[in-house]
Scaffold this motif. Structure first.
Motif, PDB file in Angstrom:
ATOM      1  N   GLY A  93      20.259  -7.696  -1.025  1.00  0.00           N
ATOM      2  CA  GLY A  93      20.759  -6.341  -0.842  1.00  0.00           C
ATOM      3  C   GLY A  93      19.679  -5.286  -0.853  1.00  0.00           C
ATOM      4  O   GLY A  93      19.967  -4.098  -0.865  1.00  0.00           O
ATOM      5  N   CYS A  94      18.404  -5.702  -0.854  1.00  0.00           N
ATOM      6  CA  CYS A  94      17.296  -4.753  -0.849  1.00  0.00           C
ATOM      7  C   CYS A  94      16.982  -4.365   0.591  1.00  0.00           C
ATOM      8  O   CYS A  94      17.079  -5.174   1.502  1.00  0.00           O
ATOM      9  N   ILE A  95      16.590  -3.126   0.762  1.00  0.00           N
ATOM     10  CA  ILE A  95      16.243  -2.646   2.096  1.00  0.00           C
ATOM     11  C   ILE A  95      14.894  -3.222   2.492  1.00  0.00           C
ATOM     12  O   ILE A  95      13.938  -3.170   1.728  1.00  0.00           O
ATOM     13  N   ASN A  96      14.820  -3.774   3.693  1.00  0.00           N
ATOM     14  CA  ASN A  96      13.550  -4.272   4.216  1.00  0.00           C
ATOM     15  C   ASN A  96      12.750  -3.091   4.746  1.00  0.00           C
ATOM     16  O   ASN A  96      13.209  -2.355   5.605  1.00  0.00           O
ATOM     17  N   ILE A  97      11.563  -2.914   4.229  1.00  0.00           N
ATOM     18  CA  ILE A  97      10.705  -1.820   4.649  1.00  0.00           C
ATOM     19  C   ILE A  97       9.716  -2.370   5.658  1.00  0.00           C
ATOM     20  O   ILE A  97       9.085  -3.398   5.440  1.00  0.00           O
ATOM     21  N   SER A  98       9.579  -1.681   6.784  1.00  0.00           N
ATOM     22  CA  SER A  98       8.695  -2.181   7.826  1.00  0.00           C
ATOM     23  C   SER A  98       7.639  -1.147   8.165  1.00  0.00           C
ATOM     24  O   SER A  98       7.734   0.012   7.777  1.00  0.00           O
ATOM     25  N   GLY A  99       6.604  -1.603   8.872  1.00  0.00           N
ATOM     26  CA  GLY A  99       5.593  -0.700   9.381  1.00  0.00           C
ATOM     27  C   GLY A  99       4.665  -0.165   8.313  1.00  0.00           C
ATOM     28  O   GLY A  99       4.382  -0.811   7.308  1.00  0.00           O
ATOM     29  N   SER A 100       4.197   1.051   8.543  1.00  0.00           N
ATOM     30  CA  SER A 100       3.205   1.656   7.654  1.00  0.00           C
ATOM     31  C   SER A 100       3.794   2.061   6.305  1.00  0.00           C
ATOM     32  O   SER A 100       3.050   2.260   5.348  1.00  0.00           O
ATOM     33  N   THR A 101       5.109   2.159   6.198  1.00  0.00           N
ATOM     34  CA  THR A 101       5.738   2.521   4.928  1.00  0.00           C
ATOM     35  C   THR A 101       5.407   1.506   3.853  1.00  0.00           C
ATOM     36  O   THR A 101       5.190   1.860   2.695  1.00  0.00           O
ATOM     37  N   ARG A 102       5.323   0.247   4.219  1.00  0.00           N
ATOM     38  CA  ARG A 102       5.000  -0.818   3.268  1.00  0.00           C
ATOM     39  C   ARG A 102       3.601  -0.608   2.680  1.00  0.00           C
ATOM     40  O   ARG A 102       3.389  -0.771   1.486  1.00  0.00           O
ATOM     41  N   TYR A 103       2.639  -0.227   3.512  1.00  0.00           N
ATOM     42  CA  TYR A 103       1.276  -0.008   3.041  1.00  0.00           C
ATOM     43  C   TYR A 103       1.175   1.242   2.168  1.00  0.00           C
ATOM     44  O   TYR A 103       0.410   1.272   1.211  1.00  0.00           O
ATOM     45  N   ILE A 104       1.946   2.253   2.505  1.00  0.00           N
ATOM     46  CA  ILE A 104       1.959   3.474   1.694  1.00  0.00           C
ATOM     47  C   ILE A 104       2.514   3.170   0.304  1.00  0.00           C
ATOM     48  O   ILE A 104       1.954   3.595  -0.710  1.00  0.00           O
ATOM     49  N   LEU A 105       3.595   2.409   0.230  1.00  0.00           N
ATOM     50  CA  LEU A 105       4.166   2.039  -1.068  1.00  0.00           C
ATOM     51  C   LEU A 105       3.203   1.177  -1.874  1.00  0.00           C
ATOM     52  O   LEU A 105       3.067   1.353  -3.085  1.00  0.00           O
ATOM     53  N   ALA A 106       2.505   0.266  -1.221  1.00  0.00           N
ATOM     54  CA  ALA A 106       1.531  -0.573  -1.924  1.00  0.00           C
ATOM     55  C   ALA A 106       0.394   0.280  -2.479  1.00  0.00           C
ATOM     56  O   ALA A 106      -0.057   0.071  -3.607  1.00  0.00           O
ATOM     57  N   ALA A 107      -0.055   1.265  -1.711  1.00  0.00           N
ATOM     58  CA  ALA A 107      -1.126   2.151  -2.177  1.00  0.00           C
ATOM     59  C   ALA A 107      -0.670   2.992  -3.359  1.00  0.00           C
ATOM     60  O   ALA A 107      -1.418   3.202  -4.313  1.00  0.00           O
ATOM     61  N   VAL A 108       0.572   3.464  -3.320  1.00  0.00           N
ATOM     62  CA  VAL A 108       1.103   4.274  -4.427  1.00  0.00           C
ATOM     63  C   VAL A 108       1.211   3.436  -5.688  1.00  0.00           C
ATOM     64  O   VAL A 108       0.816   3.869  -6.773  1.00  0.00           O
ATOM     65  N   VAL A 109       1.715   2.218  -5.577  1.00  0.00           N
ATOM     66  CA  VAL A 109       1.848   1.346  -6.747  1.00  0.00           C
ATOM     67  C   VAL A 109       0.475   0.985  -7.306  1.00  0.00           C
ATOM     68  O   VAL A 109       0.271   1.000  -8.528  1.00  0.00           O
ATOM     69  N   ALA A 110      -0.487   0.683  -6.437  1.00  0.00           N
ATOM     70  CA  ALA A 110      -1.834   0.344  -6.904  1.00  0.00           C
ATOM     71  C   ALA A 110      -2.486   1.525  -7.607  1.00  0.00           C
ATOM     72  O   ALA A 110      -3.103   1.369  -8.662  1.00  0.00           O
ATOM     73  N   SER A 111      -2.342   2.708  -7.052  1.00  0.00           N
ATOM     74  CA  SER A 111      -2.949   3.879  -7.698  1.00  0.00           C
ATOM     75  C   SER A 111      -2.248   4.209  -9.006  1.00  0.00           C
ATOM     76  O   SER A 111      -2.885   4.632  -9.967  1.00  0.00           O
TER      77      SER A 111
END
Length: 128
Positions: A16-34
């Motif tokens: 039931g989780c939304i699949n995130i595609s494209g550059s949004t995935r990289y933005i979220l990864a950068a936010v979590v890492a920072s």
């Protein structure tokens, strides 16, 4: 307009989780890492602030104070070297649950540590 169209096209996986595609995935990864880096820096700041009370409570000399702070960094080093293998073996969800339990138990043990030796060894485990 484009954002609403994009959200309506996204699909959900079996959980039931939304699949995130494209550059949004990289933005979220950068936010979590920072955010992880900020929280680690915050932990270091808390330890340096708590060092005044620890010095008085355990009557620490300079070398012992350095060991307390460096044991936190050593634990983080060990965790960063082994974390990927643990995640690959157990999966992300189980690893996060185990990490949350270890974090809670470590905080409790650190708060109740009666001696310097136990405090240093618990720091290594707690921040791993």
């Amino acid at each position: 307009m484009e954002m609403t169209e994009r959200l309506s096209v996204e699909t959900k996986d079996s959980l039931g989780c939304i699949n995130i595609s494209g550059s949004t995935r990289y933005i979220l990864a950068a936010v979590v890492a920072s955010l992880g880096g900020v929280l680690f820096g915050y932990d270091l700041g808390i330890v340096s602030g708590a060092m005044l009370q620890l010095k008085q409570e355990f009557e620490l000399d300079c070398q012992q104070q350095e060991m307390i702070v460096s044991s936190m960094l050593f634990g983080a080093l060990l965790a960063s070297l082994t974390g990927g293998y643990i995640i690959d073996y157990l999966g992300r969800r189980r690893t996060i649950l185990i990490n949350a339990f270890v974090f809670f138990a470590g905080a409790l043990l650190l708060a109740l540590a009666p001696s310097y030796a136990l405090l240093v060894s618990l720091f290594k485990i707690y921040f791993a």
